[in-house]
Design a protein around this motif. Structure first.
Motif, short mmCIF file in Angstrom:
data_model
loop_
_atom_site.label_atom_id
_atom_site.label_comp_id
_atom_site.label_asym_id
_atom_site.label_seq_id
_atom_site.Cartn_x
_atom_site.Cartn_y
_atom_site.Cartn_z
N TYR A 10 0.84 -1.19 0.00
CA TYR A 10 0.00 0.00 0.00
C TYR A 10 0.88 1.24 0.00
CZ TYR A 10 -3.48 -3.38 1.65
OH TYR A 10 -4.29 -4.48 1.77
N ILE A 11 0.48 2.22 -0.81
CA ILE A 11 1.13 3.53 -0.82
C ILE A 11 0.31 4.47 0.03
CG2 ILE A 11 1.98 5.43 -2.24
CD1 ILE A 11 3.34 2.76 -2.80
N ALA A 12 0.97 5.14 0.96
CA ALA A 12 0.29 6.10 1.82
C ALA A 12 0.46 7.50 1.24
CB ALA A 12 0.86 6.06 3.23
N GLU A 13 -0.64 8.24 1.18
CA GLU A 13 -0.62 9.60 0.66
C GLU A 13 -1.24 10.55 1.69
OE1 GLU A 13 -1.39 8.44 -4.06
OE2 GLU A 13 -2.75 9.79 -3.00
N GLU A 14 -0.74 11.75 1.70
CA GLU A 14 -1.38 12.82 2.46
C GLU A 14 -1.77 13.91 1.47
OE1 GLU A 14 -0.61 14.90 6.65
OE2 GLU A 14 0.82 15.53 5.11
N ARG A 15 -3.06 14.05 1.25
CA ARG A 15 -3.61 15.03 0.32
C ARG A 15 -2.95 14.95 -1.06
NH1 ARG A 15 -5.26 19.97 4.48
NH2 ARG A 15 -6.45 18.57 5.81
N GLY A 16 -2.81 13.70 -1.51
CA GLY A 16 -2.31 13.45 -2.85
C GLY A 16 -0.82 13.28 -2.97
N LYS A 17 -0.07 13.50 -1.88
CA LYS A 17 1.40 13.39 -1.94
C LYS A 17 1.85 12.09 -1.26
CE LYS A 17 2.04 18.40 -1.81
NZ LYS A 17 2.63 19.56 -1.09
N PRO A 18 2.61 11.23 -1.96
CA PRO A 18 3.09 9.98 -1.35
C PRO A 18 4.03 10.27 -0.18
CG PRO A 18 3.30 9.92 -3.75
CD PRO A 18 2.99 11.34 -3.38
N VAL A 19 3.77 9.61 0.95
CA VAL A 19 4.60 9.81 2.14
C VAL A 19 5.29 8.54 2.58
CG1 VAL A 19 3.15 11.72 2.91
CG2 VAL A 19 2.69 9.41 3.75
N GLY A 20 4.90 7.38 2.04
CA GLY A 20 5.53 6.14 2.44
C GLY A 20 4.79 4.93 1.92
N GLU A 21 5.32 3.76 2.26
CA GLU A 21 4.69 2.49 1.84
C GLU A 21 4.69 1.53 3.01
OE1 GLU A 21 6.70 -0.67 0.09
OE2 GLU A 21 8.61 0.40 -0.14
N VAL A 22 3.73 0.61 2.99
CA VAL A 22 3.69 -0.47 3.96
C VAL A 22 3.38 -1.75 3.19
CG1 VAL A 22 1.26 0.01 4.52
CG2 VAL A 22 2.65 -1.35 6.09
N ARG A 23 4.16 -2.80 3.45
CA ARG A 23 4.01 -4.06 2.73
C ARG A 23 3.75 -5.20 3.70
NH1 ARG A 23 8.93 -4.93 1.06
NH2 ARG A 23 9.44 -6.93 2.01
N PHE A 24 2.86 -6.10 3.30
CA PHE A 24 2.55 -7.27 4.10
C PHE A 24 2.76 -8.52 3.25
CE2 PHE A 24 0.04 -3.75 5.68
CZ PHE A 24 0.22 -3.82 7.06
N ASP A 25 3.58 -9.43 3.73
CA ASP A 25 3.83 -10.71 3.06
C ASP A 25 3.27 -11.82 3.93
OD1 ASP A 25 5.40 -9.94 0.67
OD2 ASP A 25 6.80 -9.17 2.16
N VAL A 26 2.25 -12.50 3.42
CA VAL A 26 1.54 -13.52 4.19
C VAL A 26 2.29 -14.86 4.11
CG1 VAL A 26 -0.62 -14.76 4.50
CG2 VAL A 26 -0.64 -12.37 3.75
N LYS A 27 2.50 -15.44 5.28
CA LYS A 27 3.09 -16.78 5.37
C LYS A 27 2.21 -17.59 6.30
CE LYS A 27 7.79 -15.07 4.59
NZ LYS A 27 9.17 -14.97 5.14
N GLU A 28 1.47 -18.52 5.70
CA GLU A 28 0.49 -19.32 6.42
C GLU A 28 -0.56 -18.39 7.04
OE1 GLU A 28 2.67 -21.89 9.03
OE2 GLU A 28 3.44 -23.10 7.38
#
Length: 502
Positions: A398-416
């Motif tokens: 997921y890309i995080a935005e604040e009022r249209g500006k990218p501020v960071g990313e968060v990734r989740f990798d599922v294992k079981e």
């Protein structure tokens, strides 16, 4: 759950239906968050019925639109229902209207197209058009923030299923869509139908969409019956997304429908019907996302036929225009606006065009130092990795935005039954609490959408104190000390059972 949203917008044969329809998109997004919506306005019966059918409470306007009496009545109604925001959309609302609503204690989102007000006092000003720029709002209050350009295009709920995956372009073009506004007082639709009736192409058909306030239905029907190609005239449609999905080329006015067509990747021939459409048509034409034929009174029927015919016959051109159009509108504009109103980060799924941005974030010196592998990442290696992650159903970025500006990313990798989380915050936003909020929102969003995962683990180096604090503040609990990839580390975790407790 959101508190109620109050909307003030009108529609008529003269001003069209666009103001109300894009406010409907905001209403639907607000409802998705659990909030009620009330609309105060003056509009044709079929449009009122559409709103009521969408679960919106409708209130008829008695005062003259845009007056101080109108603003006072709007503020009183919003106060009575406990609305947290008032959305105002219409050219008859100016600086005084915004000021009156804010002085009554309300937060205001002002939907605009070309900077028509003398001054802007609203908390947020949203202009979804391609020619929107800060200079249009030079005279604005210090508290006024701007949400500009097509990344904030307001698309109704019927279009949302086409966000992922995006619509594919057909090799053979066979269906033309004509949509020239809900009212079309100058009856440009009839002339357009006559022009399309001369298109020389086998197997081609057309659908013409008109609004309930269009007074020229009979003339349009006569023109359609005289055409050389099958033309279906439809009124008051409620499946516009499906119609567009089945279309290959469009002829439209230069209003809000352009953003729907762009999102759906429909090569569009634009006929300008109003002064405020010129900038949109010019911008889309310059971007290669549409063909701008210009002012309707200066267009010959042969120009419409030629432009449409050239698109029908040229698959490469259609694909190029569709790509340029879809790059402008990703379909998340309504949620961006609602997130801005709620004061939250907006999370969206990562897309192919995010590849280079994520590579730059990954190679930030601080990010590399805190990672388990500190070596720089070559671009080609990252491209292969990113392409694989987008296709991997067990990975969510997921890309995080604040009022249209990218501020960071968060990734989740599922294992079981558990997922491993990874977070990156843009260097400009570090140390300001964005990491904690990104972790908190991202984790809740992921666990709410993924039934297979019941827990999220975060593995953090002992030396990475900022990340430890961010995860603790986001509600993660320390589980164990361990050695990971040769580094002394911690494992923090957040369980799905804790969702209702945070």
């Amino acid at each position: 759950m959101h508190s109620p949203l109050f909307i003030r917008a009108d529609a008529s044969r003269e001003i069209g239906t666009g103001h109300v329809m894009r406010c409907l998109a905001l209403a639907q997004a607000w409802q998705e968050k659990g909030g009620q919506v009330h609309v105060r306005g003056r509009m044709p019966g079929e449009l009122r019925a559409r709103l009521v059918g969408e679960g919106v409470e409708f209130i008829e306007v008695e005062e003259e639109g845009g007056t101080s009496a109108d603003a006072q009545a709007t503020a009183a109604c919003a106060q009575e229902i406990g609305a947290s925001w008032i959305v105002v959309d219409g050219y008859h609302f100016g600086a005084a209207n915004q000021q009156n609503l804010r002085e009554a204690g309300h937060r205001v989102l002002f939907v605009d197209d070309y900077g028509h007000a003398d001054r802007y006092e609203a908390d947020l000003v949203l202009n979804q058009n391609i020619d929107a720029e800060d200079g249009l709002y030079a005279d604005r209050a210090e508290h006024t923030d701007l949400l500009l350009r097509p990344k904030f295009a307001l698309l109704r709920k019927e279009f949302w299923p086409w966000r992922v995956p995006r619509r594919e372009i057909r090799a053979e073009a066979e269906h033309i869509l004509v949509t020239l506004g809900g009212a079309d007082p100058d009856n440009v639709t009839t002339e357009t139908v006559k022009a399309l009736g001369t298109v020389e192409a086998s197997g081609v058909r057309a659908t013409v969409v008109i609004g309930g306030s269009n007074p020229h239905e009979n003339a349009i029907q006569v023109a359609a019956e005289s055409a050389h190609v099958p033309i279906d005239v439809r009124q008051n449609v409620d499946d516009m997304a499906e119609l567009m999905a089945d279309s290959d080329v469009a002829v439209s006015a230069g209003g809000s429908t352009c953003w729907e067509l762009a999102f759906m990747g429909i090569p569009n021939v634009i006929v300008v019907l109003a002064e405020n459409q010129k900038g949109i048509a010019r911008g889309l034409g310059d971007a290669g996302a549409a063909i701008n034929l210009g002012w309707h009174e200066e267009i010959r029927a042969s120009e419409i036929e030629s432009a449409v015919g050239s698109l029908l016959r040229n698959e490469r051109k259609r694909r190029r225009m569709a790509g340029e159009a879809q790059a402008l509108v990703d379909g998340w504009g309504t949620e961006r606006a609602v997130s801005a109103m709620a004061g939250e980060l907006f999370l969206r799924p990562a897309q192919e065009q995010d590849c280079e941005l994520l590579w730059e974030w990954a190679n930030d010196p601080v990010v590399r130092e805190r990672s388990y592998n500190s070596d720089p990442i070559p671009l080609k290696e990252h491209e292969n990795w990113f392409s694989g992650k987008l296709k991997d159903p067990s990975s969510k970025i997921y890309i995080a935005e604040e009022r249209g500006k990218p501020v960071g990313e968060v990734r989740f990798d599922v294992k079981e039954e558990a997922a491993v989380v990874s977070v990156v915050v843009d260097s400009e936003y570090r140390g300001k609490g964005y990491g904690t909020e990104l972790i908190r929102q991202g984790t809740r969003h992921f666990l709410s959408e993924n039934s297979d995962a019941y827990r999220v683990d975060a593995f953090i180096k002992e030396t990475n104190k900022p990340s430890v604090r961010a995860f603790e503040k986001a509600g993660y609990m320390h589980q164990e000390d361990l050695v990971r990839n040769g580094d002394a580390s911690y494992r923090f975790a957040f369980s799905k059972s804790e969702l209702d407790e945070t």
